[in-house]
Design an enzyme around this catalytic site. Structure first.
Site, short mmCIF file in Angstrom:
data_model
loop_
_atom_site.label_atom_id
_atom_site.label_comp_id
_atom_site.label_asym_id
_atom_site.label_seq_id
_atom_site.Cartn_x
_atom_site.Cartn_y
_atom_site.Cartn_z
N LYS A 155 0.92 -1.13 -0.06
CA LYS A 155 -0.16 0.01 -0.06
C LYS A 155 0.83 1.32 -0.09
O LYS A 155 1.54 1.79 1.03
CB LYS A 155 -0.83 -0.01 1.47
CG LYS A 155 -2.27 0.76 1.00
CD LYS A 155 -2.21 1.97 0.82
CE LYS A 155 -1.76 3.02 1.92
NZ LYS A 155 -1.43 4.40 1.67
N GLY A 207 6.63 5.40 7.91
CA GLY A 207 5.80 6.59 8.02
C GLY A 207 5.88 7.50 9.48
O GLY A 207 6.91 7.37 9.84
N SER A 208 4.89 8.41 9.55
CA SER A 208 5.13 9.18 10.81
C SER A 208 4.81 8.39 11.84
O SER A 208 3.98 7.37 11.84
CB SER A 208 4.07 10.54 10.48
OG SER A 208 2.78 9.68 10.35
N GLY A 212 2.11 5.40 12.29
CA GLY A 212 2.47 4.11 12.60
C GLY A 212 2.00 3.57 13.85
O GLY A 212 1.60 2.38 13.91
N GLU A 230 9.11 1.91 11.08
CA GLU A 230 10.26 2.84 10.72
C GLU A 230 9.49 4.07 10.89
O GLU A 230 8.79 4.61 9.81
CB GLU A 230 10.93 2.63 9.37
CG GLU A 230 11.48 1.10 9.31
CD GLU A 230 12.58 1.05 10.20
OE1 GLU A 230 13.45 2.19 10.65
OE2 GLU A 230 13.25 -0.06 10.31
N CYS A 264 13.47 11.30 6.61
CA CYS A 264 13.48 10.93 7.96
C CYS A 264 14.87 11.16 8.70
O CYS A 264 14.99 11.43 9.84
CB CYS A 264 13.02 9.27 8.06
SG CYS A 264 14.09 8.52 7.09
N GLU A 366 9.79 16.84 15.18
CA GLU A 366 10.02 16.60 13.75
C GLU A 366 9.35 17.65 13.03
O GLU A 366 8.15 17.84 13.20
CB GLU A 366 9.59 15.09 13.16
CG GLU A 366 9.97 15.02 11.83
CD GLU A 366 9.77 13.42 11.06
OE1 GLU A 366 8.64 13.07 11.40
OE2 GLU A 366 10.50 13.04 10.56
P1 NAD Z 1 2.27 9.30 6.66
O1 NAD Z 1 2.46 8.70 8.19
O2 NAD Z 1 1.48 10.41 6.51
O3 NAD Z 1 1.89 8.04 5.54
C1 NAD Z 1 2.63 6.80 5.28
C2 NAD Z 1 1.82 5.64 4.79
O4 NAD Z 1 0.78 5.44 5.93
C3 NAD Z 1 0.85 6.23 3.70
O5 NAD Z 1 1.02 5.15 3.03
C4 NAD Z 1 -0.28 6.66 4.24
O6 NAD Z 1 -1.47 6.46 3.22
C5 NAD Z 1 -0.47 5.41 5.46
N1 NAD Z 1 -1.32 6.12 6.36
C6 NAD Z 1 -1.70 6.97 6.77
N2 NAD Z 1 -2.38 6.86 7.94
C7 NAD Z 1 -2.69 5.68 8.16
C8 NAD Z 1 -3.80 4.68 8.84
N3 NAD Z 1 -4.13 5.37 9.96
N4 NAD Z 1 -3.62 3.57 8.89
C9 NAD Z 1 -2.96 2.84 7.60
N5 NAD Z 1 -2.12 3.59 6.88
C10 NAD Z 1 -1.99 5.01 7.23
O7 NAD Z 1 3.88 9.65 6.25
P2 NAD Z 1 4.26 10.45 5.03
O8 NAD Z 1 4.05 11.89 4.98
O9 NAD Z 1 4.15 9.67 3.70
O10 NAD Z 1 5.87 10.25 5.28
C11 NAD Z 1 6.78 11.35 6.17
C12 NAD Z 1 6.92 10.30 7.39
O11 NAD Z 1 7.62 9.29 7.40
C13 NAD Z 1 7.86 11.36 8.31
O12 NAD Z 1 7.50 11.23 9.59
C14 NAD Z 1 9.40 10.60 7.96
O13 NAD Z 1 10.27 10.66 9.10
C15 NAD Z 1 8.71 9.35 7.91
N6 NAD Z 1 9.97 8.29 7.21
C16 NAD Z 1 10.55 7.41 8.13
C17 NAD Z 1 11.57 6.43 7.48
C18 NAD Z 1 12.27 5.64 8.29
O14 NAD Z 1 12.81 4.83 7.60
N7 NAD Z 1 12.41 5.74 9.54
C19 NAD Z 1 11.61 6.94 6.15
C20 NAD Z 1 11.00 7.65 5.29
C21 NAD Z 1 10.11 8.31 6.08
#
Ligand code: NAD
Length: 479
Positions: A155, A207-208, A212, A230, A264, A366
Protein backbone atom coordinates in the site's frame (compact mmCIF):
# COMPACT_ATOMS: atom_id res chain seq x y z
CA UNK A 1 -10.42 7.48 -8.10
CA UNK A 2 -7.80 10.03 -7.08
CA UNK A 3 -5.20 12.06 -8.93
CA UNK A 4 -1.50 12.01 -8.18
CA UNK A 5 -0.21 15.47 -9.02
CA UNK A 6 3.18 17.04 -9.61
CA UNK A 7 3.87 19.08 -6.45
CA UNK A 8 5.86 21.58 -8.55
CA UNK A 9 2.80 22.22 -10.77
CA UNK A 10 -0.34 20.70 -9.24
CA UNK A 11 -2.25 21.19 -12.50
CA UNK A 12 0.03 18.51 -13.99
CA UNK A 13 -1.70 15.21 -13.19
CA UNK A 14 0.84 12.38 -13.09
CA UNK A 15 -1.81 9.66 -13.01
CA UNK A 16 -5.26 8.70 -11.78
CA UNK A 17 -5.56 5.70 -9.48
CA UNK A 18 -8.34 3.75 -7.78
CA UNK A 19 -8.94 4.48 -4.10
CA UNK A 20 -9.24 0.94 -2.78
CA UNK A 21 -11.65 -0.36 -0.16
CA UNK A 22 -11.30 -3.00 2.54
CA UNK A 23 -12.95 -5.49 0.19
CA UNK A 24 -10.28 -4.83 -2.44
CA UNK A 25 -7.59 -5.38 0.20
CA UNK A 26 -9.18 -8.73 1.03
CA UNK A 27 -9.05 -9.77 -2.64
CA UNK A 28 -5.40 -8.71 -2.91
CA UNK A 29 -4.39 -10.64 0.23
CA UNK A 30 -6.14 -13.77 -1.05
CA UNK A 31 -4.49 -13.51 -4.49
CA UNK A 32 -1.04 -12.97 -2.97
CA UNK A 33 -1.58 -15.92 -0.60
CA UNK A 34 -2.53 -18.20 -3.50
CA UNK A 35 0.53 -17.14 -5.53
CA UNK A 36 2.83 -17.52 -2.53
CA UNK A 37 2.33 -21.29 -2.37
CA UNK A 38 4.17 -21.87 -5.65
CA UNK A 39 6.73 -19.11 -4.93
CA UNK A 40 7.74 -20.75 -1.65
CA UNK A 41 8.79 -23.82 -3.69
CA UNK A 42 11.11 -21.83 -5.95
CA UNK A 43 14.71 -22.37 -4.75
CA UNK A 44 16.09 -19.32 -2.96
CA UNK A 45 18.94 -18.70 -5.49
CA UNK A 46 16.35 -18.74 -8.31
CA UNK A 47 14.25 -16.18 -6.44
CA UNK A 48 17.44 -14.14 -6.14
CA UNK A 49 18.01 -14.35 -9.89
CA UNK A 50 14.58 -12.85 -10.58
CA UNK A 51 15.33 -10.06 -8.08
CA UNK A 52 18.63 -9.40 -9.89
CA UNK A 53 16.69 -9.25 -13.16
CA UNK A 54 14.32 -6.70 -11.59
CA UNK A 55 17.39 -4.67 -10.61
CA UNK A 56 18.59 -4.81 -14.22
CA UNK A 57 15.22 -3.50 -15.47
CA UNK A 58 15.39 -0.66 -12.92
CA UNK A 59 18.95 0.14 -14.02
CA UNK A 60 17.99 0.18 -17.71
CA UNK A 61 15.14 2.59 -16.87
CA UNK A 62 16.98 4.71 -14.34
CA UNK A 63 16.66 7.97 -16.29
CA UNK A 64 12.94 7.49 -16.97
CA UNK A 65 12.20 6.43 -13.38
CA UNK A 66 14.23 9.28 -11.91
CA UNK A 67 12.24 11.74 -13.99
CA UNK A 68 9.03 10.18 -12.66
CA UNK A 69 10.25 10.42 -9.04
CA UNK A 70 11.12 14.06 -9.61
CA UNK A 71 7.76 14.78 -11.24
CA UNK A 72 5.60 12.90 -8.74
CA UNK A 73 7.23 13.87 -5.41
CA UNK A 74 9.31 16.96 -6.31
CA UNK A 75 12.82 15.66 -5.60
CA UNK A 76 15.55 17.49 -7.48
CA UNK A 77 17.03 15.45 -10.33
CA UNK A 78 20.20 14.18 -8.59
CA UNK A 79 18.27 13.10 -5.50
CA UNK A 80 15.63 11.38 -7.62
CA UNK A 81 18.47 9.44 -9.27
CA UNK A 82 19.74 8.45 -5.83
CA UNK A 83 16.30 7.14 -4.90
CA UNK A 84 16.22 4.82 -7.91
CA UNK A 85 19.87 3.83 -7.38
CA UNK A 86 19.02 2.64 -3.86
CA UNK A 87 16.51 0.21 -5.34
CA UNK A 88 19.07 -1.01 -7.90
CA UNK A 89 21.66 -1.51 -5.14
CA UNK A 90 19.11 -3.27 -2.94
CA UNK A 91 18.27 -5.70 -5.76
CA UNK A 92 21.98 -6.54 -6.20
CA UNK A 93 22.52 -7.02 -2.47
CA UNK A 94 19.40 -9.12 -1.89
CA UNK A 95 20.02 -11.25 -4.99
CA UNK A 96 23.49 -12.08 -3.60
CA UNK A 97 21.90 -13.10 -0.30
CA UNK A 98 20.10 -15.81 -2.25
CA UNK A 99 23.41 -17.67 -2.38
CA UNK A 100 24.64 -16.74 1.10
CA UNK A 101 24.21 -18.45 4.47
CA UNK A 102 20.54 -19.13 5.21
CA UNK A 103 20.95 -20.27 8.81
CA UNK A 104 23.36 -21.55 11.41
CA UNK A 105 24.72 -24.98 12.23
CA UNK A 106 26.05 -25.95 15.64
CA UNK A 107 27.73 -29.16 16.81
CA UNK A 108 25.32 -31.35 18.73
CA UNK A 109 26.04 -32.36 22.30
CA UNK A 110 25.04 -35.89 21.24
CA UNK A 111 26.75 -38.24 18.79
CA UNK A 112 25.15 -38.88 15.38
CA UNK A 113 22.90 -35.85 15.58
CA UNK A 114 22.71 -32.66 13.46
CA UNK A 115 21.43 -29.25 14.54
CA UNK A 116 20.75 -26.34 12.22
CA UNK A 117 18.42 -23.46 11.53
CA UNK A 118 16.77 -22.51 8.28
CA UNK A 119 14.40 -19.75 7.21
CA UNK A 120 10.76 -20.20 6.27
CA UNK A 121 8.49 -17.62 4.64
CA UNK A 122 5.87 -15.82 6.73
CA UNK A 123 3.18 -16.05 4.04
CA UNK A 124 1.72 -12.69 3.00
CA UNK A 125 3.52 -9.53 4.10
CA UNK A 126 1.64 -6.21 4.16
CA UNK A 127 3.64 -3.07 3.45
CA UNK A 128 2.65 0.56 3.95
CA UNK A 129 5.12 3.09 2.60
CA UNK A 130 5.60 6.89 2.67
CA UNK A 131 5.98 9.21 -0.30
CA UNK A 132 9.48 10.54 0.27
CA UNK A 133 11.50 7.56 -1.06
CA UNK A 134 8.89 6.32 -3.48
CA UNK A 135 11.03 3.73 -5.26
CA UNK A 136 13.72 3.04 -2.63
CA UNK A 137 11.45 2.20 0.32
CA UNK A 138 9.19 -0.23 -1.60
CA UNK A 139 12.40 -1.94 -2.79
CA UNK A 140 13.81 -2.13 0.75
CA UNK A 141 10.75 -4.07 1.79
CA UNK A 142 9.77 -6.00 -1.35
CA UNK A 143 13.12 -7.49 -2.39
CA UNK A 144 13.98 -9.11 0.96
CA UNK A 145 10.38 -10.26 1.46
CA UNK A 146 10.39 -11.87 -1.99
CA UNK A 147 13.74 -13.56 -1.42
CA UNK A 148 12.34 -14.98 1.83
CA UNK A 149 9.50 -16.57 -0.17
CA UNK A 150 6.56 -14.33 0.71
CA UNK A 151 3.64 -12.88 -1.17
CA UNK A 152 3.22 -9.11 -0.84
CA UNK A 153 0.44 -6.55 -0.61
CA UNK A 154 2.00 -3.11 -0.97
CA UNK A 155 0.00 0.00 0.00
CA UNK A 156 2.15 2.87 -1.26
CA UNK A 157 1.63 6.51 -0.33
CA UNK A 158 -1.32 8.21 -2.00
CA UNK A 159 1.23 10.90 -3.01
CA UNK A 160 3.43 8.46 -4.96
CA UNK A 161 1.27 5.77 -6.60
CA UNK A 162 2.91 6.22 -10.02
CA UNK A 163 6.39 5.46 -8.66
CA UNK A 164 5.09 2.34 -6.88
CA UNK A 165 3.43 1.15 -10.10
CA UNK A 166 6.64 1.71 -12.06
CA UNK A 167 8.64 -0.22 -9.45
CA UNK A 168 6.21 -3.15 -9.45
CA UNK A 169 6.10 -3.16 -13.27
CA UNK A 170 9.90 -3.52 -13.35
CA UNK A 171 9.61 -6.52 -11.01
CA UNK A 172 6.89 -8.27 -12.97
CA UNK A 173 8.57 -7.60 -16.32
CA UNK A 174 11.66 -9.27 -14.88
CA UNK A 175 9.60 -12.41 -14.24
CA UNK A 176 8.35 -12.02 -10.66
CA UNK A 177 4.79 -13.42 -10.74
CA UNK A 178 2.32 -10.50 -10.87
CA UNK A 179 -0.15 -12.08 -8.44
CA UNK A 180 2.62 -12.41 -5.88
CA UNK A 181 3.19 -8.65 -5.75
CA UNK A 182 -0.14 -6.89 -5.26
CA UNK A 183 -0.51 -3.10 -5.11
CA UNK A 184 -3.39 -1.42 -3.35
CA UNK A 185 -3.76 2.32 -3.88
CA UNK A 186 -5.34 4.91 -1.62
CA UNK A 187 -4.68 6.43 1.79
CA UNK A 188 -5.40 5.40 5.38
CA UNK A 189 -8.58 3.41 4.51
CA UNK A 190 -6.90 0.57 2.58
CA UNK A 191 -3.84 0.97 4.84
CA UNK A 192 -5.92 0.32 7.96
CA UNK A 193 -7.71 -2.60 6.29
CA UNK A 194 -4.36 -4.17 5.42
CA UNK A 195 -3.11 -3.70 8.99
CA UNK A 196 -6.00 -5.70 10.47
CA UNK A 197 -6.37 -8.35 7.78
CA UNK A 198 -6.05 -11.79 9.39
CA UNK A 199 -4.39 -13.19 6.26
CA UNK A 200 -1.41 -10.86 6.65
CA UNK A 201 1.34 -12.54 8.65
CA UNK A 202 3.62 -9.52 9.03
CA UNK A 203 3.15 -5.83 8.51
CA UNK A 204 5.98 -3.46 7.66
CA UNK A 205 5.19 0.23 8.06
CA UNK A 206 7.29 3.29 7.26
CA UNK A 207 5.86 6.76 7.89
CA UNK A 208 5.06 9.20 10.66
CA UNK A 209 4.90 8.29 14.34
CA UNK A 210 1.21 9.16 14.45
CA UNK A 211 0.17 6.88 11.58
CA UNK A 212 2.57 4.13 12.65
CA UNK A 213 1.17 3.99 16.16
CA UNK A 214 -2.39 3.78 14.95
CA UNK A 215 -1.47 1.02 12.47
CA UNK A 216 0.43 -0.97 15.11
CA UNK A 217 -2.36 -0.69 17.70
CA UNK A 218 -4.96 -1.82 15.17
CA UNK A 219 -2.78 -4.70 13.95
CA UNK A 220 -2.27 -6.02 17.47
CA UNK A 221 -6.00 -6.21 18.09
CA UNK A 222 -6.56 -8.85 15.45
CA UNK A 223 -4.09 -11.27 16.96
CA UNK A 224 -0.37 -11.78 17.40
CA UNK A 225 1.56 -10.72 14.37
CA UNK A 226 4.87 -9.18 13.52
CA UNK A 227 4.63 -5.40 13.04
CA UNK A 228 7.74 -3.44 12.14
CA UNK A 229 7.74 0.34 12.35
CA UNK A 230 10.18 2.80 10.78
CA UNK A 231 9.04 6.25 11.88
CA UNK A 232 10.22 9.82 12.23
CA UNK A 233 13.45 11.47 13.32
CA UNK A 234 14.81 14.59 15.01
CA UNK A 235 18.36 14.22 13.86
CA UNK A 236 21.21 16.30 15.23
CA UNK A 237 24.64 17.31 14.01
CA UNK A 238 27.27 18.17 16.65
CA UNK A 239 29.98 20.62 15.58
CA UNK A 240 32.88 20.66 18.05
CA UNK A 241 35.25 23.62 18.49
CA UNK A 242 38.01 21.83 16.53
CA UNK A 243 35.79 20.81 13.58
CA UNK A 244 36.55 21.60 9.94
CA UNK A 245 33.97 24.37 9.63
CA UNK A 246 33.68 24.31 5.83
CA UNK A 247 33.09 20.56 5.90
CA UNK A 248 30.45 21.00 8.61
CA UNK A 249 28.69 23.71 6.57
CA UNK A 250 28.63 21.45 3.48
CA UNK A 251 27.17 18.65 5.63
CA UNK A 252 24.59 20.87 7.32
CA UNK A 253 23.37 22.27 3.98
CA UNK A 254 22.94 18.83 2.43
CA UNK A 255 21.56 17.35 5.64
CA UNK A 256 19.05 20.09 6.44
CA UNK A 257 17.90 21.27 3.02
CA UNK A 258 18.31 18.20 0.77
CA UNK A 259 14.87 16.94 -0.38
CA UNK A 260 13.60 20.24 1.13
CA UNK A 261 14.17 18.69 4.57
CA UNK A 262 11.57 16.00 3.86
CA UNK A 263 13.70 12.98 4.80
CA UNK A 264 13.45 10.91 7.96
CA UNK A 265 17.21 11.44 8.34
CA UNK A 266 17.21 15.20 7.67
CA UNK A 267 19.44 17.25 9.95
CA UNK A 268 17.05 19.34 12.00
CA UNK A 269 19.25 20.32 14.95
CA UNK A 270 22.74 21.83 14.79
CA UNK A 271 24.53 21.64 18.16
CA UNK A 272 27.48 23.95 17.97
CA UNK A 273 30.27 25.00 20.31
CA UNK A 274 30.13 28.75 21.12
CA UNK A 275 33.75 29.28 19.94
CA UNK A 276 32.83 28.39 16.35
CA UNK A 277 29.13 29.29 16.32
CA UNK A 278 29.68 32.76 14.79
CA UNK A 279 31.94 31.60 11.93
CA UNK A 280 29.76 28.57 11.22
CA UNK A 281 26.52 30.54 11.16
CA UNK A 282 27.92 33.32 8.94
CA UNK A 283 28.86 30.78 6.26
CA UNK A 284 25.77 28.65 6.71
CA UNK A 285 23.34 31.57 6.45
CA UNK A 286 25.11 32.99 3.41
CA UNK A 287 25.00 29.68 1.57
CA UNK A 288 21.49 28.69 2.69
CA UNK A 289 20.19 32.08 1.53
CA UNK A 290 21.75 31.49 -1.89
CA UNK A 291 20.06 28.11 -2.48
CA UNK A 292 17.83 28.26 -5.51
CA UNK A 293 14.17 27.24 -5.20
CA UNK A 294 12.71 25.99 -8.44
CA UNK A 295 11.37 23.27 -10.67
CA UNK A 296 13.00 20.05 -9.40
CA UNK A 297 13.55 18.86 -12.96
CA UNK A 298 15.64 21.95 -13.76
CA UNK A 299 19.30 20.97 -13.06
CA UNK A 300 20.04 24.40 -11.57
CA UNK A 301 17.45 23.95 -8.78
CA UNK A 302 18.77 23.27 -5.27
CA UNK A 303 15.50 22.97 -3.34
CA UNK A 304 12.24 21.63 -4.73
CA UNK A 305 8.65 22.09 -3.55
CA UNK A 306 6.92 20.65 -0.51
CA UNK A 307 4.76 17.63 -1.13
CA UNK A 308 1.47 19.43 -0.25
CA UNK A 309 0.07 22.79 0.76
CA UNK A 310 -0.73 21.28 4.18
CA UNK A 311 2.99 20.53 4.66
CA UNK A 312 3.70 24.23 4.08
CA UNK A 313 1.14 25.23 6.72
CA UNK A 314 2.55 22.73 9.22
CA UNK A 315 6.14 23.98 8.73
CA UNK A 316 5.09 27.65 8.94
CA UNK A 317 3.24 26.91 12.19
CA UNK A 318 6.34 25.26 13.70
CA UNK A 319 8.48 28.29 12.80
CA UNK A 320 5.87 30.60 14.37
CA UNK A 321 5.98 28.53 17.56
CA UNK A 322 9.79 28.88 17.59
CA UNK A 323 9.50 32.66 17.23
CA UNK A 324 6.93 32.77 20.03
CA UNK A 325 9.25 30.72 22.24
CA UNK A 326 11.97 33.36 21.79
CA UNK A 327 14.13 31.93 18.99
CA UNK A 328 15.31 34.07 16.03
CA UNK A 329 14.90 33.28 12.35
CA UNK A 330 18.23 34.34 10.79
CA UNK A 331 17.61 32.93 7.32
CA UNK A 332 14.46 32.11 5.35
CA UNK A 333 11.36 31.54 7.46
CA UNK A 334 8.67 32.05 4.82
CA UNK A 335 6.49 29.80 2.68
CA UNK A 336 6.74 30.72 -1.00
CA UNK A 337 4.09 30.33 -3.66
CA UNK A 338 5.71 32.64 -6.24
CA UNK A 339 8.50 30.44 -7.60
CA UNK A 340 8.85 30.95 -11.36
CA UNK A 341 7.54 28.08 -13.49
CA UNK A 342 5.89 26.38 -10.49
CA UNK A 343 2.32 27.70 -10.49
CA UNK A 344 0.28 26.45 -7.57
CA UNK A 345 3.28 24.89 -5.80
CA UNK A 346 4.25 25.54 -2.19
CA UNK A 347 7.90 25.91 -1.24
CA UNK A 348 9.49 26.78 2.07
CA UNK A 349 12.65 28.84 2.20
CA UNK A 350 15.74 27.10 3.64
CA UNK A 351 15.48 28.33 7.21
CA UNK A 352 17.98 28.70 10.04
CA UNK A 353 16.68 29.43 13.53
CA UNK A 354 19.10 30.45 16.30
CA UNK A 355 18.67 30.83 20.04
CA UNK A 356 16.76 27.56 20.23
CA UNK A 357 16.79 25.92 23.67
CA UNK A 358 16.50 22.16 24.30
CA UNK A 359 13.01 22.58 25.80
CA UNK A 360 11.64 24.44 22.74
CA UNK A 361 9.27 22.54 20.49
CA UNK A 362 11.53 23.19 17.50
CA UNK A 363 14.27 21.29 19.34
CA UNK A 364 12.05 18.28 20.07
CA UNK A 365 9.45 17.77 17.32
CA UNK A 366 9.98 16.54 13.78
CA UNK A 367 9.40 19.38 11.28
CA UNK A 368 9.84 17.39 8.05
CA UNK A 369 10.76 20.55 6.17
CA UNK A 370 13.83 22.72 5.47
CA UNK A 371 14.22 24.17 8.96
CA UNK A 372 17.44 23.91 10.97
CA UNK A 373 17.35 24.70 14.70
CA UNK A 374 20.69 25.91 16.08
CA UNK A 375 21.53 25.26 19.73
CA UNK A 376 24.76 26.21 21.49
CA UNK A 377 26.38 23.53 23.66
CA UNK A 378 29.35 24.05 25.99
CA UNK A 379 31.13 20.73 25.43
CA UNK A 380 30.82 17.24 24.00
CA UNK A 381 29.07 15.80 27.06
CA UNK A 382 26.37 18.46 26.90
CA UNK A 383 26.06 17.95 23.14
CA UNK A 384 25.51 14.21 23.53
CA UNK A 385 22.97 14.82 26.32
CA UNK A 386 21.04 17.23 24.06
CA UNK A 387 21.16 14.80 21.11
CA UNK A 388 19.62 12.18 23.38
CA UNK A 389 16.97 14.45 24.91
CA UNK A 390 14.36 13.83 22.22
CA UNK A 391 11.87 10.99 21.80
CA UNK A 392 13.39 10.02 18.44
CA UNK A 393 16.63 8.11 17.77
CA UNK A 394 17.25 7.72 14.05
CA UNK A 395 20.45 9.43 12.96
CA UNK A 396 23.14 11.76 14.37
CA UNK A 397 26.43 13.23 13.19
CA UNK A 398 29.52 14.54 14.95
CA UNK A 399 32.09 16.83 13.33
CA UNK A 400 35.47 16.94 15.10
CA UNK A 401 39.14 16.37 14.28
CA UNK A 402 39.68 14.62 17.64
CA UNK A 403 39.36 10.85 17.20
CA UNK A 404 38.85 10.27 20.92
CA UNK A 405 36.03 12.82 21.07
CA UNK A 406 34.42 11.30 17.95
CA UNK A 407 34.45 7.80 19.42
CA UNK A 408 33.15 9.07 22.79
CA UNK A 409 30.26 10.67 20.94
CA UNK A 410 29.59 7.48 18.95
CA UNK A 411 29.46 5.54 22.22
CA UNK A 412 27.20 8.04 24.00
CA UNK A 413 24.69 8.89 21.29
CA UNK A 414 21.42 6.94 21.46
CA UNK A 415 20.47 6.65 17.79
CA UNK A 416 20.35 3.77 15.31
CA UNK A 417 22.87 5.44 12.98
CA UNK A 418 25.83 7.72 13.80
CA UNK A 419 28.07 9.51 11.30
CA UNK A 420 31.50 11.02 11.94
CA UNK A 421 32.45 14.00 9.77
CA UNK A 422 29.52 13.27 7.44
CA UNK A 423 25.92 14.50 7.50
CA UNK A 424 22.98 12.67 9.07
CA UNK A 425 22.02 11.45 5.59
CA UNK A 426 23.95 8.79 3.68
CA UNK A 427 22.99 5.25 4.66
CA UNK A 428 24.32 2.42 2.50
CA UNK A 429 22.45 -0.75 1.55
CA UNK A 430 24.52 -3.52 3.19
CA UNK A 431 24.20 -2.14 6.74
CA UNK A 432 21.10 -2.08 8.96
CA UNK A 433 18.91 1.03 8.84
CA UNK A 434 16.54 2.13 11.61
CA UNK A 435 16.32 3.91 14.89
CA UNK A 436 15.96 3.70 18.64
CA UNK A 437 13.18 5.02 20.91
CA UNK A 438 10.03 6.24 19.15
CA UNK A 439 11.68 6.09 15.72
CA UNK A 440 10.73 2.45 15.56
CA UNK A 441 10.05 -0.71 17.48
CA UNK A 442 13.49 -2.29 17.37
CA UNK A 443 13.52 -3.64 13.82
CA UNK A 444 16.13 -2.71 11.25
CA UNK A 445 15.81 -2.70 7.47
CA UNK A 446 18.48 -3.16 4.77
CA UNK A 447 21.50 -5.40 5.08
CA UNK A 448 20.55 -8.92 6.02
CA UNK A 449 18.01 -7.60 8.55
CA UNK A 450 15.30 -7.29 5.92
CA UNK A 451 15.51 -11.00 5.18
CA UNK A 452 15.41 -11.80 8.90
CA UNK A 453 12.42 -9.53 9.34
CA UNK A 454 10.41 -11.15 6.58
CA UNK A 455 11.13 -14.78 7.43
CA UNK A 456 10.71 -17.15 10.33
CA UNK A 457 13.53 -19.11 11.87
CA UNK A 458 13.01 -22.85 11.93
CA UNK A 459 15.29 -24.96 14.13
CA UNK A 460 15.89 -28.52 12.89
CA UNK A 461 17.35 -31.52 14.79
CA UNK A 462 18.16 -34.76 12.98
CA UNK A 463 19.16 -37.81 14.99
CA UNK A 464 20.72 -40.53 12.82
CA UNK A 465 21.87 -42.74 15.71
CA UNK A 466 18.88 -45.08 15.48
CA UNK A 467 18.30 -44.96 19.26
CA UNK A 468 16.68 -42.58 21.74
CA UNK A 469 19.22 -39.95 22.77
CA UNK A 470 18.21 -37.43 25.42
CA UNK A 471 19.64 -33.91 25.28
CA UNK A 472 20.93 -32.62 28.64
CA UNK A 473 20.72 -36.18 30.08
CA UNK A 474 22.78 -38.59 27.97
CA UNK A 475 26.41 -38.35 26.83
CA UNK A 476 27.40 -35.73 29.40
CA UNK A 477 30.95 -37.12 29.58
CA UNK A 478 32.87 -37.85 32.80
CA UNK A 479 31.16 -36.19 35.78
P1 NAD B 1 2.38 9.24 6.72
O1 NAD B 1 2.46 8.63 8.06
O2 NAD B 1 1.43 10.35 6.52
O3 NAD B 1 1.98 8.12 5.62
C1 NAD B 1 2.75 6.95 5.47
C2 NAD B 1 1.87 5.85 4.90
O4 NAD B 1 0.90 5.47 5.89
C3 NAD B 1 1.06 6.26 3.67
O5 NAD B 1 1.02 5.17 2.78
C4 NAD B 1 -0.32 6.55 4.25
O6 NAD B 1 -1.36 6.40 3.32
C5 NAD B 1 -0.41 5.51 5.33
N1 NAD B 1 -1.30 5.82 6.45
C6 NAD B 1 -1.48 7.02 7.06
N2 NAD B 1 -2.34 6.89 8.10
C7 NAD B 1 -2.69 5.59 8.14
C8 NAD B 1 -3.57 4.83 8.97
N3 NAD B 1 -4.23 5.39 9.98
N4 NAD B 1 -3.70 3.52 8.73
C9 NAD B 1 -3.01 2.93 7.74
N5 NAD B 1 -2.19 3.59 6.90
C10 NAD B 1 -2.03 4.91 7.10
O7 NAD B 1 3.88 9.68 6.33
P2 NAD B 1 4.41 10.42 5.02
O8 NAD B 1 4.03 11.85 5.07
O9 NAD B 1 4.13 9.64 3.80
O10 NAD B 1 5.99 10.31 5.30
C11 NAD B 1 6.66 11.15 6.17
C12 NAD B 1 6.99 10.49 7.49
O11 NAD B 1 7.62 9.25 7.27
C13 NAD B 1 7.96 11.31 8.31
O12 NAD B 1 7.58 11.27 9.67
C14 NAD B 1 9.29 10.60 8.09
O13 NAD B 1 10.24 10.81 9.12
C15 NAD B 1 8.84 9.18 8.03
N6 NAD B 1 9.81 8.33 7.33
C16 NAD B 1 10.52 7.42 8.06
C17 NAD B 1 11.49 6.64 7.45
C18 NAD B 1 12.28 5.63 8.22
O14 NAD B 1 12.86 4.73 7.61
N7 NAD B 1 12.38 5.72 9.55
C19 NAD B 1 11.71 6.78 6.07
C20 NAD B 1 10.95 7.71 5.35
C21 NAD B 1 10.00 8.48 5.99
Amino acid sequence: MFDSVNPARPADVVGTYPSRSGEDVDGAVRAAAAAQIAWARVPVPARGELIAAAGAVLAARKAELSALVSREVGKIAVEAGGDVQEAIDMAAFVAGQGRAAWGETVPSELADKLCWTTRAPIGVVGMITPWNFPVAIPSWKCFPALLAGNGIVLKPSEHAPGCAEAFVRACTEAGIPPDLLQVIHGGPVPGAALAVHPGVGALSFTGSVRSGRSVAAAAMETGPRLVSLELGGKNAMIVAADADIDLAVDGALFGAFGTAGQRCTSTSRLLVHPDVAGALLDRLVERAGALRLGDPQDPSTDVGPLITEAAGQRIAAMVEVARAEGASVVCGGRPRTDVAGCEGAVFYEPTVVTGVRPAHRLAREEVFGPVLAVLEVADLDEAVAVVNQVDYGLSAAVYTRDVNAALRAVAGIDTGIVYVNAPTIGAEIPLPFGGTKHTGNGFREAGTRGIEQFSQVKTVYVDYSGRLQRAQIDNRGPS
